[in-house]
Design an enzyme around this catalytic site. Structure first.
Site, PDB file in Angstrom:
ATOM      1  CE1 TYR A 254      -5.769  -4.278  -2.039  1.00  0.00           C
ATOM      2  CE2 TYR A 254      -4.270  -2.985  -0.719  1.00  0.00           C
ATOM      3  CZ  TYR A 254      -5.449  -3.093  -1.433  1.00  0.00           C
ATOM      4  OH  TYR A 254      -6.304  -2.032  -1.529  1.00  0.00           O
ATOM      5  CG  HIS A 410      -2.498  -1.506  -3.240  1.00  0.00           C
ATOM      6  ND1 HIS A 410      -3.282  -0.392  -3.096  1.00  0.00           N
ATOM      7  CD2 HIS A 410      -3.204  -2.378  -3.994  1.00  0.00           C
ATOM      8  CE1 HIS A 410      -4.439  -0.590  -3.728  1.00  0.00           C
ATOM      9  NE2 HIS A 410      -4.411  -1.785  -4.279  1.00  0.00           N
TER      10      HIS A 410
END
Lengths: 714, 714
Positions: A254, A410
């Site tokens: 990410y 996440h």
């Protein structure tokens, strides 16, 4: 009546507008002049321009379609709106580079369609996201649309008549920016969040703000909607989302995605407000972020920690990061090497030109993967990611332990998990995410339900699960409150690199401390000691899996395999997604499991006792939709014990050469492995490899500056 | 007394010996002079010489070990005897190139040890082979030892005193040659066989024959032990093991292996008896063989038909084949391209020098993969391998149907099976062999028991199994009596290439005819029609599997997956090794299965009726030793029918681009697929792709010259 109000407001806006120079986001007037002058001199960059022109020409010659939004990720309208922003982006840039009005005209024509469509839209009909956009099923994609379209709009701004600009500004872009910024409670909350979505939101709003010279939008993008800089906005994101080492709280995969809006907005800020020195902000945190991100790779791909798919330097967002960072700081010559090795194009902008030119001028310097501790947390105090690499780059080896904070939505429940890469291959790695990105039939291209149910669970990782429950019982809220502690990270001796971290909150009453020593050469081999110490006052079952990549070769103790029928490994918390493929009650005090990947053999030799049981598992059970891959794992279970220390030696050995059909050292050379002493203060282990004997000691209660481990051959 | 006899016989041998020039196998006196003169001019060849020297130097500086044979493939003594012949081979060559006596001395010293050891040996103690060797567990490895050692011995022959040579000749090499040639009934049988082992045997015996100028050995190697040329020997092998197109009866993987002794012995024959013009023999069959072998590849790897592992042009045997063939026929410039692209070294010989030099001189010409029908059988009348390739090399596509004869002991029961490769990946392929080559713990490195039990069975292949029994009921003796018939192979229109073959003996009373049409562009896509027609007077169950490579994306009809427990697909004939992972009773007259591999999507759309049932299977059941991989397959079953025609459209579509996160055309575009007419004379099918409609007709009873198919868009 409405019309009159609009005209008056338009006039007042025109009155206060400062005349900003255009373009000023990804391109600058000066930069364009310079670039045009040098066209034809650097073939690689010329190729990028030719490519951009080809895309722009394709757009110009195709019918324009701005459909009413209908589909989720990967579906027709989704992809069409993505196409549209790319087309506008390419055409805007080509207008600047060629001066050919057909490109500007195209952007104008597309914008006109959006101008008609946008005011008619409510929320997107696909109700899969808690924050639906208007053009796309989630606002995230709307942000990305606006970032790209801002660049295009910036490029043709001077081409448009003032009156037309004002119509776009007032009826399309400002409504869109306000919708995305604070058009609803949830949108406002996201805009002000410390999260990669918010970075996209701020970049989008800030960039369109610069184009329109809308100070409110710019200020709010930089400082949050309350303008304090303490409750949101880009600057606070720079402060909080990165650790002092440039580690992004959500991990490499990410960080890859977040870095895109971070750098593109930084570029826009720098072009418009150079006095902010944004690239030097917080001790040049963006430079550190790109450096950290670059280091969190193997063979050009990012570590698959947390929610992650296979992605690497070739992804377009990395082209943005590398090109923009290099043009901001020409001393970062390794970025030229990354561009050369992994990236197939440059940005068709000032930044891309600088990279292409300096590569051609031979200024590239080798990008070298190194051992690194990337601390996590904005203050660097929330654990970290410890990377240990072989001193000889030709060995191409990477070992890592993840002892970071949870890492937002996440993140996975994977405290103290390890990964190992060697000879170009992942050898021991985590599952990553359960997702078929942009493949509509697979859960609309989003994270599948098995992402939460399996990929995030502790049992999906190379770390200990206690009593078949995930760390923090799988509760992200609690997990987010704590982080492991890096106890030791010592790379002073490249031949014996050591890291150790502990975690006391993940499982009530159980202290976990994992220590790894990467020993480059004992008995001619690389051996990684893995000492996983668990301390508890109550009895537990401890499961330590190693998800291996390759072909199972042998287990040194007899085992049973599921033959005619196969059942599952457990009932809940991720266990139900694992087939129980084989099992063994070890007969000896030491068991060795060997597998083959590519040209090398790998073995895990582990100490076993009467409470130990071994399993071979494979992902894919209880998966009615084929969401999971079929990946194998080897699990060591220790049942009904209070304190237990797993001791394993992870060994790289032998050679499997199909060119001359030759096999060398296919059998593990670890002939002894033993815990000699193990208490609250230290653990001492002895081992022997190819006749060479050594011991390793880790101390548990030393202060920060003290030597915490020792290693001796004897 | 014995001694006296020996001396007398030695004398008589010396008396009749013609003085052959040395070296004359892989090197020639002339060639060495030429090569030495050019050293330093061609860096790539210099690197090969440097490499060879490094190996030779390593050998010279290491202790010599000629152990008593004990271990099977991959084990210590096995690998050591292999090391030894390589070491002698390198040292022999380096003696010729440098003139440094230490290399010759080394070969001499090693040979002395073999001279002592060899006479003491009985059969090898590992009793795994029906034809045990003395140094190795199977004579095959003894042959290879002798081939290499002959080269070394040839290189130092002139260095050795005559008396010493005679001792080696009489006490080591002649006994060895005779043992291998006719030392036992089984050895004699193998020597005279039409089989790759026999090629090694003849090469070994013939080559050592040339070195010693032993006419008997040479003649028997060329013409068989009865010297008729009709019951064995190299010449007969050239006549019988290759088809007129250069197809080797055992398929590509074993052609790769067999080509090595074929070319190395050809080189020796050519150097010693140039008047034989061996490279032109049988219309230059060796040239055709190497060309056919080169064409039976995808991305440099051989098709995994019959018993096969992943191997390609990089294997050392291909370096022999390419270098030797090129030096025999300098017009074969594509061999230079293969060398450049796939091979990391040259032979350190006359042949290798020619290749390296001509590459450096820029003489290489592109190696292009083409559509080809390689007929099988020495007369070309035993079926064949039909290869259809996209006319645009950039598409990198290969489709093939295997309709060959059984192919000796490494053949599979796989009549009319198909394979498909695209975009760099295997897409639909057979399992290949169950073997862990040279990994001792996996069944001593040999073919595992599951090779016969699973890998060879019909259900392991992309063809129809009738009533769950393998073709010819798995009996190689009967299977070897018959071959399918190539009914049609038509590549005259590169946009629509067609092949069709039939088989009437594989299953009693069932005629099978398979027709494939590779249509390059219908509705913008490549579609391969697969028409598998079965005709029978009795009812049967027909299973047609497609073993796919990639991630299962979707099935157009609802399906059930094994969740908590999983059973097997059947009880016998290979079925017991397949997990039954999922199943579906199709609801429509057409079902589409889609998977993803790399950057593309693939779909099989198949016509279904009320007797149809679908299965998802996976290899690995009943495999207690982890011999099998975990590969997925999709099976179409038609139960309880007499005649049945499977009609499927295999489609390549869409794009999955992770660089820019974009998916295009992930859904099959085959909107209609229908059998319009189907009888003994013809089958007509209609289909529609992306709105484009077409029909295809295959006629079954046309004579050889007639047009057998038609295709029309309408």
């Amino acid at each position: 009546m409405k019309k009159l109000v609009l005209i008056i407001s338009l006039l007042s806006v025109v009155a206060i507008a400062r005349s900003t120079e255009h373009p000023s986001l990804m391109l600058t007037k000066q930069g364009v002049v310079k670039m045009k002058k040098e066209l034809g001199k650097f073939p690689a960059f010329d190729a990028t321009i030719a490519q951009t022109k080809a895309m722009a020409d394709l757009a110009v010659s195709s019918p324009i379609d701005v459909p009413v939004p209908k589909d989720g990720g990967g579906g027709f309208t989704h992809e069409k709106h993505k196409d549209n922003y790319y087309s506008m982006y390419y055409c805007g840039i080509m207008y600047q580079i060629t001066g050919d009005k057909k490109y500007a005209q195209y952007v104008d024509m597309v914008l006109e369609k959006y101008l008609k469509l946008y005011p008619t839209l409510g929320y997107h009909p696909v109700k899969m996201s808690a924050n639906p956009g208007r053009l796309f099923w989630q606002t995230l994609n709307d942000f990305v649309w606006l970032v790209h379209t801002s660049v295009a709009y910036d490029c043709i701004y001077d081409y448009l008549p003032a009156a037309k600009r004002e119509v776009y500004n007032e009826r399309l872009f400002k409504p869109m920016a306000h919708f995305l910024m604070d058009g609803s409670d949830v949108n406002k909350k996201i805009f002000n969040k410390m999260h990669n979505h918010a970075t996209w939101a701020c970049a989008a709003v800030g960039m369109i703000g610069y184009v329109m010279d809308d100070k409110e939008l710019i200020q709010k993008a930089l400082l949050g909607t309350d303008l304090t800089g303490k409750n949101g906005g880009y600057i606070q994101q720079l402060n909080e989302l990165f650790s002092p080492d440039g580690y992004f709280t959500e991990g490499a995969y990410y960080e890859r995605y977040a870095i895109w809006p971070f750098v593109i907005f930084a570029q826009a800020i720098n072009n418009n407000e150079p006095e902010r020195k944004i690239f030097l902000y917080r001790d040049a945190i963006l430079k550190k972020a790109v450096a950290a991100l670059s280091q969190m790779t193997y063979n050009g791909d990012f570590f698959t920690l947390n929610d992650a798919l296979k992605k690497g330097f070739s992804a377009q967002e990395l082209v943005f990061a590398d090109n923009i960072l290099y043009s901001a700081d020409n001393s970062q010559k390794y970025l030229l090497d990354i561009s050369k090795k992994y990236q197939s194009f440059f940005l068709p902008t000032d930044a891309g030109f600088a990279v292409a030119r300096d590569i051609a001028l031979g200024q590239s310097k080798s990008f070298v993967l190194k051992s690194n501790l990337f601390r996590d947390g904005s203050d660097g105090k929330e654990g970290g990611l410890a990377i240990l690499r072989s001193p000889n780059p030709a060995e191409n080896t990477t070992f890592l332990m993840k002892a970071t904070s949870h890492g937002l939505s996440h993140g996975h429940f994977d405290k103290l998990t390890i990964s190992y890469y060697d000879d170009g291959n992942p050898i021991l790695v985590d599952y990553g995410a359960s997702r078929f990105l942009n493949i509509v039939v697979k859960y609309n291209g989003g994270y599948t339900p098995l992402n939460d149910k399996y990929a995030m669970t502790t049992i999906a990782h190379n770390t200990v699960t206690v009593d078949q429950k995930s760390h923090y019982n799988g509760d992200i809220k609690i997990s987010s409150l704590y982080a492991p502690t890096i106890y030791c990270y010592d790379i002073s001796n490249p031949q014996v690199q050591v890291c150790s971290a502990f975690e006391t909150h993940a499982t009530d009453g159980v202290k976990m401390q994992r220590t790894n020593a990467v020993i480059e050469d004992i008995g001619g081999e690389r051996v990684i000691l893995d000492i996983f110490k668990l301390t508890s006052e109550k009895s537990h079952t401890y499961d330590l899996p190693f998800y291996y990549n390759g072909d199972m070769i042998s287990l040194s103790t007899p085992y049973t395999k599921a033959l005619n029928s196969m059942g599952v490994f457990g009932e809940a918390n991720g266990y139900e997604f694992l087939w129980k493929e084989g099992w063994a009650k070890p007969a000896d005090s030491m068991v060795c499991f060997t597998w083959l990947k590519g040209k090398r053999f790998y073995s895990i030799t582990t100490v076993t006792d009467s409470n130990a049981f071994l399993y071979f598992v494979r992902t894919g059970a209880n998966d009615p939709e084929y969401y999971l891959r079929s990946d194998p794992g080897f699990v060591i279970r220790e049942s009904n014990v209070k304190n237990h220390t797993f001791l394993s030696a992870i060994e790289t050995h032998g050679k499997y050469d199909l060119i001359v059909e030759k096999t060398e050292n296919a059998v593990s050379a670890v002939k002894a492995l033993k815990i000699v002493e193990d208490n609250d203060n230290y653990t001492i282990v002895n081992f022997e490899v190819n006749g060479e004997k050594a011991n390793f000691r880790i101390d548990y209660n030393k202060n920060a500056s003290a030597q915490k481990w020792s290693y001796n051959k004897y």
